[in-house]
Design a protein around this motif. Structure first.
Motif, PDB file in Angstrom:
ATOM      1  N   ILE A  43     -16.023  34.165  -5.775  1.00  0.00           N
ATOM      2  CA  ILE A  43     -16.293  35.556  -5.438  1.00  0.00           C
ATOM      3  C   ILE A  43     -17.243  35.523  -4.239  1.00  0.00           C
ATOM      4  CG2 ILE A  43     -17.373  37.692  -6.243  1.00  0.00           C
ATOM      5  CD1 ILE A  43     -16.657  36.651  -9.138  1.00  0.00           C
ATOM      6  N   VAL A  44     -16.880  36.188  -3.172  1.00  0.00           N
ATOM      7  CA  VAL A  44     -17.741  36.267  -1.997  1.00  0.00           C
ATOM      8  C   VAL A  44     -18.339  37.667  -1.938  1.00  0.00           C
ATOM      9  CG1 VAL A  44     -17.885  36.109   0.518  1.00  0.00           C
ATOM     10  CG2 VAL A  44     -16.396  34.534  -0.748  1.00  0.00           C
ATOM     11  N   ILE A  45     -19.659  37.713  -1.891  1.00  0.00           N
ATOM     12  CA  ILE A  45     -20.373  38.986  -1.828  1.00  0.00           C
ATOM     13  C   ILE A  45     -21.112  39.044  -0.501  1.00  0.00           C
ATOM     14  CG2 ILE A  45     -22.183  40.412  -2.869  1.00  0.00           C
ATOM     15  CD1 ILE A  45     -21.481  39.036  -5.538  1.00  0.00           C
ATOM     16  N   ARG A  46     -20.875  40.093   0.264  1.00  0.00           N
ATOM     17  CA  ARG A  46     -21.540  40.282   1.550  1.00  0.00           C
ATOM     18  C   ARG A  46     -22.881  40.963   1.316  1.00  0.00           C
ATOM     19  NH1 ARG A  46     -19.249  37.511   5.459  1.00  0.00           N
ATOM     20  NH2 ARG A  46     -20.805  38.598   6.699  1.00  0.00           N
ATOM     21  N   CYS A  47     -23.909  40.403   1.898  1.00  0.00           N
ATOM     22  CA  CYS A  47     -25.242  41.009   1.885  1.00  0.00           C
ATOM     23  C   CYS A  47     -25.756  41.042   3.315  1.00  0.00           C
ATOM     24  CB  CYS A  47     -26.186  40.245   0.960  1.00  0.00           C
ATOM     25  SG  CYS A  47     -25.857  40.512  -0.787  1.00  0.00           S
ATOM     26  N   ASP A  48     -24.933  41.596   4.188  1.00  0.00           N
ATOM     27  CA  ASP A  48     -25.273  41.677   5.600  1.00  0.00           C
ATOM     28  C   ASP A  48     -26.572  42.459   5.781  1.00  0.00           C
ATOM     29  OD1 ASP A  48     -22.832  40.401   6.722  1.00  0.00           O
ATOM     30  OD2 ASP A  48     -21.864  42.084   5.714  1.00  0.00           O
ATOM     31  N   GLY A  49     -27.364  42.023   6.748  1.00  0.00           N
ATOM     32  CA  GLY A  49     -28.628  42.684   7.027  1.00  0.00           C
ATOM     33  C   GLY A  49     -29.786  42.135   6.222  1.00  0.00           C
ATOM     34  N   HIS A  50     -29.491  41.228   5.308  1.00  0.00           N
ATOM     35  CA  HIS A  50     -30.543  40.621   4.480  1.00  0.00           C
ATOM     36  C   HIS A  50     -30.646  39.138   4.783  1.00  0.00           C
ATOM     37  CE1 HIS A  50     -31.120  44.221   2.141  1.00  0.00           C
ATOM     38  NE2 HIS A  50     -29.818  44.285   1.914  1.00  0.00           N
ATOM     39  N   GLY A  51     -31.849  38.590   4.541  1.00  0.00           N
ATOM     40  CA  GLY A  51     -32.079  37.163   4.694  1.00  0.00           C
ATOM     41  C   GLY A  51     -32.037  36.470   3.349  1.00  0.00           C
ATOM     42  N   VAL A  52     -31.975  35.162   3.381  1.00  0.00           N
ATOM     43  CA  VAL A  52     -31.913  34.385   2.148  1.00  0.00           C
ATOM     44  C   VAL A  52     -33.192  34.503   1.315  1.00  0.00           C
ATOM     45  CG1 VAL A  52     -31.629  32.076   1.145  1.00  0.00           C
ATOM     46  CG2 VAL A  52     -30.163  32.799   3.040  1.00  0.00           C
ATOM     47  N   PRO A  53     -34.400  34.387   1.893  1.00  0.00           N
ATOM     48  CA  PRO A  53     -35.600  34.417   1.044  1.00  0.00           C
ATOM     49  C   PRO A  53     -35.727  35.667   0.171  1.00  0.00           C
ATOM     50  CG  PRO A  53     -36.183  33.568   3.192  1.00  0.00           C
ATOM     51  CD  PRO A  53     -34.764  34.083   3.296  1.00  0.00           C
ATOM     52  N   GLU A  54     -35.461  36.835   0.740  1.00  0.00           N
ATOM     53  CA  GLU A  54     -35.603  38.065  -0.047  1.00  0.00           C
ATOM     54  C   GLU A  54     -34.570  38.132  -1.171  1.00  0.00           C
ATOM     55  OE1 GLU A  54     -34.039  41.606   2.581  1.00  0.00           O
ATOM     56  OE2 GLU A  54     -34.494  39.897   3.882  1.00  0.00           O
ATOM     57  N   LEU A  55     -33.371  37.638  -0.919  1.00  0.00           N
ATOM     58  CA  LEU A  55     -32.354  37.601  -1.970  1.00  0.00           C
ATOM     59  C   LEU A  55     -32.686  36.549  -3.017  1.00  0.00           C
ATOM     60  CD1 LEU A  55     -29.219  38.199   0.192  1.00  0.00           C
ATOM     61  CD2 LEU A  55     -29.772  39.464  -1.891  1.00  0.00           C
ATOM     62  N   LEU A  56     -33.130  35.382  -2.587  1.00  0.00           N
ATOM     63  CA  LEU A  56     -33.501  34.317  -3.522  1.00  0.00           C
ATOM     64  C   LEU A  56     -34.588  34.798  -4.473  1.00  0.00           C
ATOM     65  CD1 LEU A  56     -33.315  31.350  -4.481  1.00  0.00           C
ATOM     66  CD2 LEU A  56     -35.010  30.799  -2.715  1.00  0.00           C
ATOM     67  N   ASP A  57     -35.600  35.448  -3.944  1.00  0.00           N
ATOM     68  CA  ASP A  57     -36.694  35.945  -4.777  1.00  0.00           C
ATOM     69  C   ASP A  57     -36.187  36.963  -5.796  1.00  0.00           C
ATOM     70  OD1 ASP A  57     -39.646  35.963  -5.260  1.00  0.00           O
ATOM     71  OD2 ASP A  57     -39.374  38.087  -4.771  1.00  0.00           O
ATOM     72  N   ALA A  58     -35.364  37.887  -5.349  1.00  0.00           N
ATOM     73  CA  ALA A  58     -34.836  38.915  -6.256  1.00  0.00           C
ATOM     74  C   ALA A  58     -33.919  38.301  -7.315  1.00  0.00           C
ATOM     75  CB  ALA A  58     -34.081  39.977  -5.455  1.00  0.00           C
ATOM     76  N   ILE A  59     -33.072  37.378  -6.919  1.00  0.00           N
ATOM     77  CA  ILE A  59     -32.129  36.754  -7.860  1.00  0.00           C
ATOM     78  C   ILE A  59     -32.882  35.957  -8.921  1.00  0.00           C
ATOM     79  CG2 ILE A  59     -30.373  34.928  -8.046  1.00  0.00           C
ATOM     80  CD1 ILE A  59     -29.266  36.057  -5.327  1.00  0.00           C
ATOM     81  N   LEU A  60     -33.888  35.191  -8.511  1.00  0.00           N
ATOM     82  CA  LEU A  60     -34.601  34.361  -9.492  1.00  0.00           C
ATOM     83  C   LEU A  60     -35.426  35.183 -10.483  1.00  0.00           C
ATOM     84  CD1 LEU A  60     -35.602  31.190  -7.443  1.00  0.00           C
ATOM     85  CD2 LEU A  60     -33.755  31.469  -9.113  1.00  0.00           C
ATOM     86  N   LYS A  61     -35.609  36.467 -10.230  1.00  0.00           N
ATOM     87  CA  LYS A  61     -36.263  37.339 -11.213  1.00  0.00           C
ATOM     88  C   LYS A  61     -35.367  37.561 -12.430  1.00  0.00           C
ATOM     89  CE  LYS A  61     -39.271  39.764  -8.061  1.00  0.00           C
ATOM     90  NZ  LYS A  61     -39.550  40.971  -7.288  1.00  0.00           N
TER      91      LYS A  61
END
Length: 147
Positions: A43-61
Motif C-alpha cells: 500500500i503506497v500512501i502519499r504524504c506530500d508536503g511532510h518530512g520524515v521526522p514529523e511523520l516518524l514521531d507521530a507514527i511511533l506514538k
C-alpha cells in the motif's frame, strides 16, 4: 478529529497502521525514493508536503516496535564512496529513543540495494517530500502490550 491522535496521521494512514500485524514492515521514504515502483505489492500512501521526522514521531506514538528483533528500525546505508552527510539519522535516533527503551540500539542499517529488496516486501510505503538524502527508514511492527 480524534483526541490523542496526531493530526498528521490521516484516516487512510491510521487504517493501514491498524491493519498491520506483528512483524509487518513500514517504509517511510524520502522524496527521491521510488515508492510507486517499490510498492507494487504494498500500500503506497502519499504524504506530500511532510518530512520524515514529523511523520516518524507521530507514527511511533501509536505504532509499537518489534521487541523480538534487535533492530526493528533500519536506515538505508550510504553507498561506499558517496560523500553524503546524514544528520537526519541523529534526528531519527532521538525520536526512536523517545518511544523505545532500547534507544539507538534499536536502529540498524541496510545496504541500499538490499533496502530496496526489503521495501518490496513491506506492507506499506509512505511517500514524503523529505529532501534529505538517505532519509529512508523502515519500521518493523511489534505487538501492543496492555500496560
Amino acid at each position: 478529529m480524534l483526541k490523542g491522535i496526531p493530526a498528521i496521521l490521516s484516516p487512510e494512514l491510521l487504517k493501514v497502521l491498524c491493519e498491520m500485524g506483528h512483524s509487518d514492515r513500514l517504509v517511510i521514504s524520502d522524496g527521491n525514493f521510488p515508492a510507486e515502483s517499490m510498492g507494487k505489492n504494498a500500500i503506497v500512501i502519499r504524504c506530500d508536503g511532510h518530512g520524515v521526522p514529523e511523520l516518524l514521531d507521530a507514527i511511533l506514538k501509536v505504532f509499537p516496535l518489534d521487541t523480538y528483533t534487535d533492530k526493528p528500525v533500519n536506515l538505508m546505508e550510504v553507498m561506499p564512496g558517496d560523500t553524503v552527510e546524514t544528520p537526519i539519522w541523529d534526528t531519527y535516533k532521538k525520536i526512536v529513543t523517545k518511544y523505545d527503551n532500547r534507544g539507538e540500539k534499536a536502529v540498524g542499517g541496510i545496504e541500499r540495494f538490499k533496502f530496496y529488496e526489503e521495501a518490496k516486501t513491506a506492507y506499506a510505503i509512505i511517500a514524503t517530500s523529505e529532501k534529505a538524502l538517505y532519509a529512508n527508514i523502515m519500521l518493523q511492527k511489534g505487538v501492543v502490550v496492555e500496560e
